[in-house]
Design an enzyme around this catalytic site. Sequence first.
Site, PDB file in Angstrom:
ATOM      1  CG  ASN A  85      41.076 -26.924 -17.955  1.00  0.00           C
ATOM      2  OD1 ASN A  85      39.469 -27.231 -17.854  1.00  0.00           O
ATOM      3  ND2 ASN A  85      40.773 -25.817 -16.976  1.00  0.00           N
ATOM      4  CG  ASP A 116      28.959 -23.640 -15.443  1.00  0.00           C
ATOM      5  OD1 ASP A 116      27.971 -23.270 -15.964  1.00  0.00           O
ATOM      6  OD2 ASP A 116      30.017 -24.320 -15.469  1.00  0.00           O
ATOM      7  CD  GLU A 160      38.573 -23.527 -14.309  1.00  0.00           C
ATOM      8  OE1 GLU A 160      38.984 -24.404 -15.540  1.00  0.00           O
ATOM      9  OE2 GLU A 160      38.613 -22.117 -15.924  1.00  0.00           O
ATOM     10  CG  HIS A 187      36.436 -27.231 -16.810  1.00  0.00           C
ATOM     11  ND1 HIS A 187      36.242 -25.717 -16.962  1.00  0.00           N
ATOM     12  CD2 HIS A 187      35.201 -27.185 -17.640  1.00  0.00           C
ATOM     13  CE1 HIS A 187      36.241 -25.476 -18.385  1.00  0.00           C
ATOM     14  NE2 HIS A 187      35.458 -26.806 -18.945  1.00  0.00           N
TER      15      HIS A 187
HETATM   16  P1  PGA Z   1      32.177 -27.109 -24.622  1.00  0.00           P
HETATM   17  O1  PGA Z   1      33.169 -26.834 -22.825  1.00  0.00           O
HETATM   18  O2  PGA Z   1      31.744 -28.302 -24.940  1.00  0.00           O
HETATM   19  O3  PGA Z   1      32.405 -25.766 -25.196  1.00  0.00           O
HETATM   20  O4  PGA Z   1      33.661 -27.832 -25.168  1.00  0.00           O
HETATM   21  C1  PGA Z   1      32.330 -28.441 -22.315  1.00  0.00           C
HETATM   22  C2  PGA Z   1      32.942 -28.089 -20.989  1.00  0.00           C
HETATM   23  O5  PGA Z   1      33.913 -26.436 -20.649  1.00  0.00           O
HETATM   24  O6  PGA Z   1      32.596 -28.417 -19.861  1.00  0.00           O
END
Ligand code: PGA
Length: 243
Positions: free
Chosen positions: A137, A68, A144, A139
């Site tokens: 969350n 992304d 999302e 994702h």
């Molecule tokens: P993080 O993000 O490794 O900074 O916790 C993980 C994600 O959002 O896929």
Amino acid sequence: MMQITTYATAERAAGAAARLVLNRLTDRPDIVIGLPTGSTPVPLYRALVRAYTRGVADFSQATTFNLDEFLGLARGAVGSYRTFMETHLFTQVNLHPRRAHVLDGAAHDWKREVARYEAQIAQAGGLDLVILGIGRNGHLGFNEPGPTLAARTHRVVLKPETRRANAGLFGGRWRDVPREALSMGIGTILSAREVVLIATGGAKSRIVARALHGPVTTRVPASLLQMHPHVTVVLDRDAASQL
Ligand code: PGA
């Protein structure tokens, strides 16, 4: 099939994920890999860079596609995932710059950009391996939670919690985090022949339990991994604490 592995520390979990990636790279030097950003994969990238520096990893024939990118940031802007990848991996190993793909969040025509990205992945023969983090969350990439999910690479509106989680890239100011992004679709991710999901830290324990053992639902995008035939989940003890 989902194989869940747990390690005492985040550093050891990263080491295990790195060994898996390096084994696949040895087996298939022209491997096509999907790559995540975020704080979770930083120790993994550090381990891959160490392996390259020691002369035991050769990325010269590999191809990568990042999951992304934020929309509307100039190429090379501070905070962009392109910049993150240049810092943590691309400039540190012998990946060919033309084979290290990141969605162009500055593209004038985002519809063309997402179609181009899908075509490039297909042209490369699809993803052999995708490495994933998981948002608190649930994702995957920037897919999302919601009533529906887009299958292919698309434009997304980020949840406030996702913008807050990315504040560190923008000097701690979450309001400076772009509101929108481009993301590989959940179908593109699930089309990978193999998946490695990495989660570390107690803040991820609840969502890890829901994703791995809860119902399969678009409200927890990572739960869709339960339907994939070849997933390795790499956890530290804290992230595994509610399993
Ligand atoms: P993080 O993000 O490794 O900074 O916790 C993980 C994600 O959002 O896929």
